[in-house]
Design a protein around this motif. Structure first.
Motif, PDB file in Angstrom:
ATOM      1  N   PHE A 109      32.424  80.779  58.895  1.00  0.00           N
ATOM      2  CA  PHE A 109      32.272  81.809  59.922  1.00  0.00           C
ATOM      3  C   PHE A 109      30.913  81.764  60.605  1.00  0.00           C
ATOM      4  O   PHE A 109      30.727  82.342  61.666  1.00  0.00           O
ATOM      5  N   ARG A 110      29.921  81.077  59.997  1.00  0.00           N
ATOM      6  CA  ARG A 110      28.587  81.022  60.602  1.00  0.00           C
ATOM      7  C   ARG A 110      28.473  79.925  61.666  1.00  0.00           C
ATOM      8  O   ARG A 110      27.408  79.724  62.235  1.00  0.00           O
ATOM      9  N   GLY A 111      29.533  79.195  61.877  1.00  0.00           N
ATOM     10  CA  GLY A 111      29.501  78.159  62.914  1.00  0.00           C
ATOM     11  C   GLY A 111      29.822  76.792  62.348  1.00  0.00           C
ATOM     12  O   GLY A 111      30.053  76.620  61.160  1.00  0.00           O
ATOM     13  N   ASP A 112      29.841  75.799  63.243  1.00  0.00           N
ATOM     14  CA  ASP A 112      30.167  74.429  62.867  1.00  0.00           C
ATOM     15  C   ASP A 112      28.936  73.555  63.079  1.00  0.00           C
ATOM     16  O   ASP A 112      28.612  73.204  64.217  1.00  0.00           O
ATOM     17  N   PRO A 113      28.216  73.207  61.997  1.00  0.00           N
ATOM     18  CA  PRO A 113      26.996  72.409  62.181  1.00  0.00           C
ATOM     19  C   PRO A 113      27.262  71.026  62.754  1.00  0.00           C
ATOM     20  O   PRO A 113      26.412  70.453  63.426  1.00  0.00           O
ATOM     21  N   SER A 114      28.475  70.478  62.517  1.00  0.00           N
ATOM     22  CA  SER A 114      28.774  69.147  63.048  1.00  0.00           C
ATOM     23  C   SER A 114      28.833  69.184  64.583  1.00  0.00           C
ATOM     24  O   SER A 114      28.485  68.219  65.251  1.00  0.00           O
ATOM     25  N   ALA A 115      29.238  70.323  65.138  1.00  0.00           N
ATOM     26  CA  ALA A 115      29.246  70.459  66.599  1.00  0.00           C
ATOM     27  C   ALA A 115      27.809  70.500  67.133  1.00  0.00           C
ATOM     28  O   ALA A 115      27.510  69.968  68.200  1.00  0.00           O
ATOM     29  N   ALA A 116      26.912  71.141  66.367  1.00  0.00           N
ATOM     30  CA  ALA A 116      25.506  71.193  66.790  1.00  0.00           C
ATOM     31  C   ALA A 116      24.862  69.807  66.724  1.00  0.00           C
ATOM     32  O   ALA A 116      23.909  69.517  67.455  1.00  0.00           O
ATOM     33  N   MET A 117      25.392  68.946  65.846  1.00  0.00           N
ATOM     34  CA  MET A 117      24.840  67.590  65.716  1.00  0.00           C
ATOM     35  C   MET A 117      25.215  66.692  66.889  1.00  0.00           C
ATOM     36  O   MET A 117      24.614  65.640  67.081  1.00  0.00           O
ATOM     37  N   LEU A 118      26.207  67.105  67.672  1.00  0.00           N
ATOM     38  CA  LEU A 118      26.646  66.271  68.800  1.00  0.00           C
ATOM     39  C   LEU A 118      25.507  66.019  69.771  1.00  0.00           C
ATOM     40  O   LEU A 118      25.316  64.904  70.252  1.00  0.00           O
ATOM     41  N   GLU A 119      24.729  67.076  70.059  1.00  0.00           N
ATOM     42  CA  GLU A 119      23.625  66.929  71.010  1.00  0.00           C
ATOM     43  C   GLU A 119      22.513  66.057  70.436  1.00  0.00           C
ATOM     44  O   GLU A 119      21.863  65.307  71.152  1.00  0.00           O
ATOM     45  N   VAL A 120      22.335  66.142  69.106  1.00  0.00           N
ATOM     46  CA  VAL A 120      21.289  65.346  68.444  1.00  0.00           C
ATOM     47  C   VAL A 120      21.622  63.855  68.533  1.00  0.00           C
ATOM     48  O   VAL A 120      20.757  63.013  68.796  1.00  0.00           O
ATOM     49  N   LEU A 121      22.884  63.526  68.327  1.00  0.00           N
ATOM     50  CA  LEU A 121      23.275  62.122  68.208  1.00  0.00           C
ATOM     51  C   LEU A 121      23.823  61.511  69.498  1.00  0.00           C
ATOM     52  O   LEU A 121      24.306  60.377  69.471  1.00  0.00           O
ATOM     53  N   ASP A 122      23.790  62.252  70.588  1.00  0.00           N
ATOM     54  CA  ASP A 122      24.266  61.687  71.858  1.00  0.00           C
ATOM     55  C   ASP A 122      23.065  61.122  72.620  1.00  0.00           C
ATOM     56  O   ASP A 122      22.187  61.855  73.060  1.00  0.00           O
ATOM     57  N   PRO A 123      22.983  59.798  72.795  1.00  0.00           N
ATOM     58  CA  PRO A 123      21.829  59.200  73.490  1.00  0.00           C
ATOM     59  C   PRO A 123      21.628  59.733  74.904  1.00  0.00           C
ATOM     60  O   PRO A 123      20.522  59.687  75.438  1.00  0.00           O
ATOM     61  N   GLU A 124      22.704  60.248  75.530  1.00  0.00           N
ATOM     62  CA  GLU A 124      22.590  60.764  76.893  1.00  0.00           C
ATOM     63  C   GLU A 124      22.060  62.197  76.922  1.00  0.00           C
ATOM     64  O   GLU A 124      21.635  62.684  77.953  1.00  0.00           O
TER      65      GLU A 124
END
Length: 776
Positions: A430-445
């Motif tokens: 319920f506190r969120g999806d950390p893997s979704a937050a990692m998308l911005e970290v790991l996207d070179p663009e």
């Protein structure tokens, strides 16, 4: 008849309470045995024996849990309360000692002997009584827990034993101290002990009083300091004094101006500093702003290490630290080569996938060392909160940046090698999806403008070389996986493990266990046996632990037997490590009918898989055993259907399924088995059983089968080939589409095995089945 000074009476165990002779007290009784004992006492002569439990919490004490010495008492009154308990008024009569317990399930019945008091000299006792009364009087004045009326009553008592008992009953003593007083026969010793206990209590009370006064004084001092400090602030404000908060602000301003922060961040920090100066120091917001400014100053904004772009140097370091892992090393060297040519390249985002212990984390450290970058690692195992990645907003109490920004602070440069360990272990709730937050970290663009909720201003992560590790690719969300370059590390072969053990692990363990290479030598054949029969894993973690055990045992032999050198051979391994823990499959000794050898891929490498088929009269029932998964069962059904459709061509009775039941079994039933690659093995074993043609013992095979008999490609050919070589198999039948994978197999194994690529099951049967020795 009992002895005159012994009587049999019921026992009432007391919890956390001691009743002295001459003491009158109310007791609440609720336990069944205690109620029964009380009722028996009321029916007899109202006499009951009171003894304390050694452990207060016990609801059903045994005889060993009750003190032997207690007090004989008389029940004065008894009243049943509404809640079921009984309130009794008892008066202590004299001391008694339990001689024995009389068996009774409903209550405690004991045989009690009167406890005789011993009196000393009258004058000495008189002197002790006076000293005791004097101490008791002082105690009453300090504690204020005992009334003055009690003191008046005590002064009139002229019996020394009674005086000691009444004073003891009014003192706040520990249970064991009261029990000790109850057990002292000699009245003189009892008086002396009581005087000492009261003296100790007085010292404790004096100390409590001093502490209380000190606390009160401290509180008054704090209030005074607060008042003075507020006055000082007002004076500093009037005088413009720089030694207060204004001095701190001046220091922060100087740090901001001298920092390497971009212009936009300097503006933000300066604005926050202005707010910090205006907000009162006692305000909660003051510490939040100060913490924020400290984080902005602590983060690296432009500082970076200079990459060492020498490919030969990098290759040398990678080879020093790790044997094998050619694909990963090649990818790192490619990155260095392109960066050397372009002088600018966004940091690659690699994802190393493989079983535990194959060296994913240590490889990331080696990569950082090889290119002269700082290394930082964060563990993502068990991270469930999105704020762990993006940070908390500053409106929350105790807000902090996320793990990415925290890692950058530790790295101290903008271009570290950043290891995201166990990325497949992240979860969501319920506190969120950390893997979704990692998308911005790991996207070179996108990661050139990474936004953390605490920092708020964007932070550039484009120069960071991210390396993620995972055990299971299936646990990583698709969008996250799409942003990484996946490199599989399937595990080490036996040959690679041997090199790793010789060149890295053994050398390390010899040093850690205080040995030298001259003192311990482990032969190659011993290492191979250790790898095969004492460890079963894809990595080398357990191998290192086992080698450490060998080193410890060698150290013990050198010390205890005064030997200068220990040489570990294959035979000595059992002496040092005990019986082997694992076995590995070996090929059949002779050609078998209805038994074929397949090749399996496991997380610990490869192994051979024997598949047996048995026929017996029946109506065509197909039985599958050996803890097979759904895919493997479907492979067996497909093989069975193919053979039925091709019965005439295979010279099998077309009605075989109406006359026989077929049982397919894969041994080692305790181990779960699944996968399509046993398809051609099952089909070969079935044809062998139905035609009576034996399967060649030296042939192993792997491949998926279709209903039309086509052979489809499989995975893990390298591991399967090594297991075949280890088992003594000389010929391996593989799908034709897997010929390209033969390059991965070590030359030492590939040269000793004959690989036969096939497209169809007919080719498999031609190569695997021996000529008929008798009529079917």
């Amino acid at each position: 008849m009992t002895e005159p000074n012994k009587i049999q009476i019921p026992l009432l165990p007391l919890r956390g309470l001691i009743v002295f002779p001459s003491m009158v007290i109310h007791l609440d009784v609720g336990r069944d045995k205690s109620v029964n004992a009380l009722e028996k006492a009321m029916m007899d002569d109202h006499i009951i024996f009171l003894a304390a439990q050694k452990v207060v919490d016990l609801d059903e004490p045994e005889p060993k849990d009750i003190y032997r010495i207690g007090t004989m008492a008389k029940v004065k009154q008894m009243l049943k309360l509404p809640n079921g308990t009984i309130r009794v008024l008892v008066e202590g009569l004299y001391r008694g000692e339990i001689i024995q317990y009389i068996e009774n399930d409903d209550q405690f019945l004991v045989e009690v002997e009167e406890f005789e008091e011993i009196h000393g000299g009258q004058n000495e006792e008189e002197a002790l009584m006076r000293a005791l009364i004097e101490q008791f009087e002082t105690y009453i004045k300090i504690s204020k827990k005992v009334s003055q009326e009690t003191l008046a009553t005590v002064i009139d008592i002229d019996d020394s034993g009674r005086l000691a008992d009444i004073i003891a009953s009014h003192l706040t003593l520990k249970l064991k101290d009261k029990q000790e007083l109850l057990e002292i026969e000699d009245v003189k010793k009892r008086l002396q002990r009581l005087i000492k206990l009261i003296s100790n209590e007085k010292e404790v009370l004096d100390l409590e009083k001093k502490i209380g006064q000190r606390v009160k004084h401290s509180m008054e001092k704090t209030q005074k300091e607060y008042y003075l400090r507020e006055q000082m602030k007002a004076i500093q404000k009037e005088l413009g004094d720089k030694d207060g908060k204004s001095g701190e602000v001046a220091q922060l301003k100087e740090k901001i101006e001298q920092s390497d922060m971009p212009e936009r961040i300097i503006k933000v920090a300066s604005k926050e500093l202005d707010r910090y100066e205006k907000v009162p120091q006692s305000s909660a917001e003051s510490s939040v702003i100060r913490n924020y400014i400290d984080w902005l100053l602590a983060l690296p904004w432009t500082k970076e290490t200079e990459d060492n772009l020498d490919i030969n140097h990098a290759e040398k370091i990678l080879d020093e630290d790790h044997y094998g892992l050619e694909k990963v090393k090649e990818r790192v060297l490619e990155y260095l080569a392109v960066q050397q040519l372009t002088q600018s390249l966004k940091g690659p985002i690699l994802c190393l996938v493989g079983p535990p212990g194959v060296g994913k984390t240590s490889l990331a450290k080696s990569i950082a060392r090889s290119i002269n970058r700082n290394f930082v690692r964060i563990s993502l195992g068990g991270v469930r909160d999105e704020a762990e990645i993006r940070g908390h907003r500053r409106t929350y109490v105790g807000a902090m940046p996320g793990r990415i920004i925290q890692g950058m602070k530790k790295a101290e440069t903008v271009n570290p090698v950043f290891l995201l360990d166990e990325i497949d272990k992240m979860a969501s709730d319920f506190r969120g999806d950390p893997s979704a937050a990692m998308l911005e970290v790991l996207d070179p663009e996108q990661n050139s403008n990474f936004s953390d909720h605490f920092i708020e201003e964007t932070y550039d992560l484009s120069d960071v070389m991210f390396i993620a590790t995972a055990n299971n690719l299936g646990s990583i969300p698709g969008p996250l996986l799409d942003r990484t370059e996946v490199i599989y590390i399937p595990g080490y072969t036996e040959v690679e493990k041997l090199h790793i053990a010789k060149e890295h692990l053994l050398t390390k363990q010899i040093k850690e266990n205080g040995l030298t290479k001259a003192q311990l030598q482990v032969r190659d054949e011993a290492l191979i046996k250790l790898i095969r029969t004492y460890t079963r894993e894809a990595g080398v973690r357990n191998l290192e632990r086992t080698l450490a055990s060998v080193c410890r045992k060698a150290a013990k032999i050198i010390v205890s037997e005064n030997k200068k050198r220990v040489v570990v051979t294959e035979k000595q391994l059992e002496t040092l490590l005990g019986k082997p823990k694992f076995r590995y499959g070996m090929m059949e000794q002779e050609d078998q009918v209805g038994a074929a050898t397949g090749l399996a891929y496991t997380t610990a490498g490869g192994d051979i898989l024997s598949i047996e088929v048995s026929l017996y009269p029946g109506k065509g029932k197909l039985t599958l055993t050996g803890k097979l998964g759904d895919v493997m069962k479907e492979s067996a059904q497909a093989a069975f259907s193919y053979i039925r459709s091709r019965a005439n061509e295979l010279r099998i009775d077309p009605d075989f399924h109406e006359k026989n039941d077929i049982h397919i079994h894969v041994p080692e039933g305790g181990t779960p088995k699944d996968g399509p690659s046993a398809g051609i093995t099952m089909a070969t074993a079935l044809v062998s059983a139905l035609t009576g043609r034996p399967v060649k013992k030296e042939v192993g095979m792997t491949g998926e089968i279709t209903l039309r008999g086509r052979v489809l490609p499989i995975g893990g050919l390298k591991e399967k080939s090594l297991s075949a070589h280890r088992a003594g198999i000389s010929t391996v039948i593989i799908p034709a589409d897997n010929e390209k994978d033969l390059e991965e197999i070590p030359d030492s194994v590939r040269n000793e095995l004959k690989f036969i690529p096939v497209h169809h099951l007919d080719e498999v049967l031609e190569q695997a089945l021996a000529e008929e020795k008798h009529e079917s």
